[in-house]
Design an enzyme around this catalytic site. Sequence first.
Site, PDB file in Angstrom:
ATOM      1  N   LYS A 178      33.719  35.722  70.916  1.00  0.00           N
ATOM      2  CA  LYS A 178      34.260  34.513  70.293  1.00  0.00           C
ATOM      3  C   LYS A 178      33.185  33.437  70.375  1.00  0.00           C
ATOM      4  O   LYS A 178      32.747  33.049  71.461  1.00  0.00           O
ATOM      5  CB  LYS A 178      35.525  34.061  71.022  1.00  0.00           C
ATOM      6  CG  LYS A 178      36.056  32.752  70.474  1.00  0.00           C
ATOM      7  CD  LYS A 178      37.419  32.402  71.021  1.00  0.00           C
ATOM      8  CE  LYS A 178      37.864  31.051  70.477  1.00  0.00           C
ATOM      9  NZ  LYS A 178      39.193  30.686  70.955  1.00  0.00           N
ATOM     10  N   ARG A 188      42.487  23.426  65.186  1.00  0.00           N
ATOM     11  CA  ARG A 188      42.661  22.379  66.205  1.00  0.00           C
ATOM     12  C   ARG A 188      43.475  21.214  65.647  1.00  0.00           C
ATOM     13  O   ARG A 188      44.203  20.549  66.382  1.00  0.00           O
ATOM     14  CB  ARG A 188      41.297  21.925  66.726  1.00  0.00           C
ATOM     15  CG  ARG A 188      40.608  23.032  67.518  1.00  0.00           C
ATOM     16  CD  ARG A 188      39.213  22.634  67.978  1.00  0.00           C
ATOM     17  NE  ARG A 188      38.500  23.766  68.562  1.00  0.00           N
ATOM     18  CZ  ARG A 188      37.214  23.751  68.892  1.00  0.00           C
ATOM     19  NH1 ARG A 188      36.507  22.655  68.712  1.00  0.00           N
ATOM     20  NH2 ARG A 188      36.643  24.826  69.409  1.00  0.00           N
ATOM     21  N   LYS A 200      32.933  23.553  73.753  1.00  0.00           N
ATOM     22  CA  LYS A 200      33.328  24.821  74.371  1.00  0.00           C
ATOM     23  C   LYS A 200      32.131  25.761  74.567  1.00  0.00           C
ATOM     24  O   LYS A 200      32.300  26.956  74.777  1.00  0.00           O
ATOM     25  CB  LYS A 200      34.425  25.476  73.533  1.00  0.00           C
ATOM     26  CG  LYS A 200      35.709  24.639  73.452  1.00  0.00           C
ATOM     27  CD  LYS A 200      36.890  25.412  72.877  1.00  0.00           C
ATOM     28  CE  LYS A 200      38.183  24.613  72.951  1.00  0.00           C
ATOM     29  NZ  LYS A 200      39.372  25.403  72.533  1.00  0.00           N
ATOM     30  N   GLU A 216      29.425  41.446  76.282  1.00  0.00           N
ATOM     31  CA  GLU A 216      30.840  41.050  76.335  1.00  0.00           C
ATOM     32  C   GLU A 216      31.744  42.257  76.061  1.00  0.00           C
ATOM     33  O   GLU A 216      32.767  42.450  76.727  1.00  0.00           O
ATOM     34  CB  GLU A 216      31.136  39.943  75.303  1.00  0.00           C
ATOM     35  CG  GLU A 216      30.441  38.616  75.564  1.00  0.00           C
ATOM     36  CD  GLU A 216      31.075  37.812  76.692  1.00  0.00           C
ATOM     37  OE1 GLU A 216      32.054  38.278  77.303  1.00  0.00           O
ATOM     38  OE2 GLU A 216      30.569  36.701  76.976  1.00  0.00           O
ATOM     39  N   LYS A 231      35.138  36.855  66.421  1.00  0.00           N
ATOM     40  CA  LYS A 231      35.720  35.633  65.862  1.00  0.00           C
ATOM     41  C   LYS A 231      34.682  34.527  65.827  1.00  0.00           C
ATOM     42  O   LYS A 231      34.029  34.315  66.852  1.00  0.00           O
ATOM     43  CB  LYS A 231      36.911  35.220  66.741  1.00  0.00           C
ATOM     44  CG  LYS A 231      37.530  33.912  66.370  1.00  0.00           C
ATOM     45  CD  LYS A 231      38.645  33.574  67.333  1.00  0.00           C
ATOM     46  CE  LYS A 231      39.197  32.216  66.973  1.00  0.00           C
ATOM     47  NZ  LYS A 231      40.162  31.750  67.929  1.00  0.00           N
ATOM     48  N   SER A 257      40.591  29.649  60.671  1.00  0.00           N
ATOM     49  CA  SER A 257      41.137  28.547  59.870  1.00  0.00           C
ATOM     50  C   SER A 257      40.119  27.929  58.922  1.00  0.00           C
ATOM     51  O   SER A 257      40.432  27.642  57.767  1.00  0.00           O
ATOM     52  CB  SER A 257      41.701  27.482  60.808  1.00  0.00           C
ATOM     53  OG  SER A 257      40.713  27.042  61.723  1.00  0.00           O
ATOM     54  N   TYR A 296      44.991  34.049  57.782  1.00  0.00           N
ATOM     55  CA  TYR A 296      45.989  33.149  57.197  1.00  0.00           C
ATOM     56  C   TYR A 296      46.298  33.540  55.756  1.00  0.00           C
ATOM     57  O   TYR A 296      47.218  33.017  55.154  1.00  0.00           O
ATOM     58  CB  TYR A 296      45.498  31.698  57.285  1.00  0.00           C
ATOM     59  CG  TYR A 296      45.218  31.295  58.715  1.00  0.00           C
ATOM     60  CD1 TYR A 296      46.260  30.915  59.562  1.00  0.00           C
ATOM     61  CD2 TYR A 296      43.931  31.357  59.251  1.00  0.00           C
ATOM     62  CE1 TYR A 296      46.022  30.589  60.883  1.00  0.00           C
ATOM     63  CE2 TYR A 296      43.672  31.037  60.573  1.00  0.00           C
ATOM     64  CZ  TYR A 296      44.727  30.665  61.385  1.00  0.00           C
ATOM     65  OH  TYR A 296      44.489  30.360  62.705  1.00  0.00           O
TER      66      TYR A 296
HETATM   67  C1  PBG Z   1      41.637  28.604  71.376  1.00  0.00           C
HETATM   68  C2  PBG Z   1      41.763  29.179  70.006  1.00  0.00           C
HETATM   69  C3  PBG Z   1      41.085  28.694  68.893  1.00  0.00           C
HETATM   70  C4  PBG Z   1      41.473  29.486  67.820  1.00  0.00           C
HETATM   71  C5  PBG Z   1      42.374  30.430  68.294  1.00  0.00           C
HETATM   72  N1  PBG Z   1      42.528  30.236  69.658  1.00  0.00           N
HETATM   73  C6  PBG Z   1      40.198  27.538  68.719  1.00  0.00           C
HETATM   74  C7  PBG Z   1      39.250  27.151  69.770  1.00  0.00           C
HETATM   75  O1  PBG Z   1      38.649  27.987  70.456  1.00  0.00           O
HETATM   76  O2  PBG Z   1      39.089  25.947  69.937  1.00  0.00           O
HETATM   77  C8  PBG Z   1      40.958  29.277  66.422  1.00  0.00           C
HETATM   78  C9  PBG Z   1      41.599  30.050  65.323  1.00  0.00           C
HETATM   79  C10 PBG Z   1      41.276  29.538  63.982  1.00  0.00           C
HETATM   80  O3  PBG Z   1      40.387  28.663  63.772  1.00  0.00           O
HETATM   81  O4  PBG Z   1      41.927  29.993  63.046  1.00  0.00           O
HETATM   82  N2  PBG Z   1      42.152  29.318  72.413  1.00  0.00           N
END
Ligand code: PBG
Length: 306
Positions: A178, A188, A200, A216, A231, A257, A296
């Site tokens: 990720k 968010r 992050k 990982e 991701k 997203s 989505y």
């Molecule tokens: C955080 C989390 C995130 C998403 C899913 N779980 C965002 C982040 O790490 O700040 C993002 C999913 C998306 O953008 O569709 N636990």
Amino acid sequence: MVEETRLSVDDLIFPLFLVEGKKIKQEVLSMPGIYRFSMDELLIEIGACIELGIKSFAPFPSIDQKLKDSYASESHNRQGLYIRSIGAIKKQFPEVCLVTDVAMDPYSSDGHDGIVNSGEILNDETLEVLGKMALAQAQAGTDIIGPSDMMDGRVGYLREVLDQGGFKNVSIMSYTAKYASAFYSPFRDALDSAPKSGDKKTYQMNPANQREALTEARLDTEEGADFLMVKPALSYLDVIKLLKDHFDLPIAAYNVSGEYAMVKAAAQKGWLDGDKIMLEILTSIKRAGADVILSYFAKEFAQLKD
Ligand code: PBG
């Protein structure tokens, strides 16, 4: 006849946003066509999606600011919105496959996936919170937990917690590679979960790194993961392919997203054909090696096919 990649609704997991209340169906501003649903409306939406052939859902909770704290205590509240909803969904639709989110950020007053102390993330202390969350979700009836937090050692820790709690059959879809990505901002917005300070980058991966994903993935495999996830998806097709080539576990990809928002924005302006772009993007993610895709677009894809 010679087409190598075929997409099916069976490949897709549909992420859904949940809010407290009744009769709420509120569009996410930066994600046209995607809504925050109150539990009653969410059940109706899931029912409609099942009719379209979607079998798998990944709900995420949008939590009232008043309930957030630095320890994400609301995340393992049995009477809280998320845990109640998992029970309600599985009661009404026992046949669906639920992938539930294990991470602190929707419930954290700091907007981080870990406990924050003087600007640093406390990895091992965070594991205890994740363990409580996973156990509460398992007790509510989830099928798969999806740790999206990126703390070190959490897959092994959660496996142990689940096994000892009597939940050997609950699987783990690990957010393995990720990345610290700017593609998450509409998500968010949807959850109002952006970090209050810092970023992050100390726990999510550097977008410049590919080989680190192998490390990982090896750790997650050794620790007992059942799926390895990459991701975001679109800017990381090489990473999807890399994990597919080196590991035997099912590979998941999260078409996030921001990837959805870009397509929607351009389509609304008439600059791109939204349906064709959706198909091309989903096909490319599957072609790269994803066995399952969180997207989505799932409902729109299912409707297109019908
Ligand atoms: C955080 C989390 C995130 C998403 C899913 N779980 C965002 C982040 O790490 O700040 C993002 C999913 C998306 O953008 O569709 N636990």
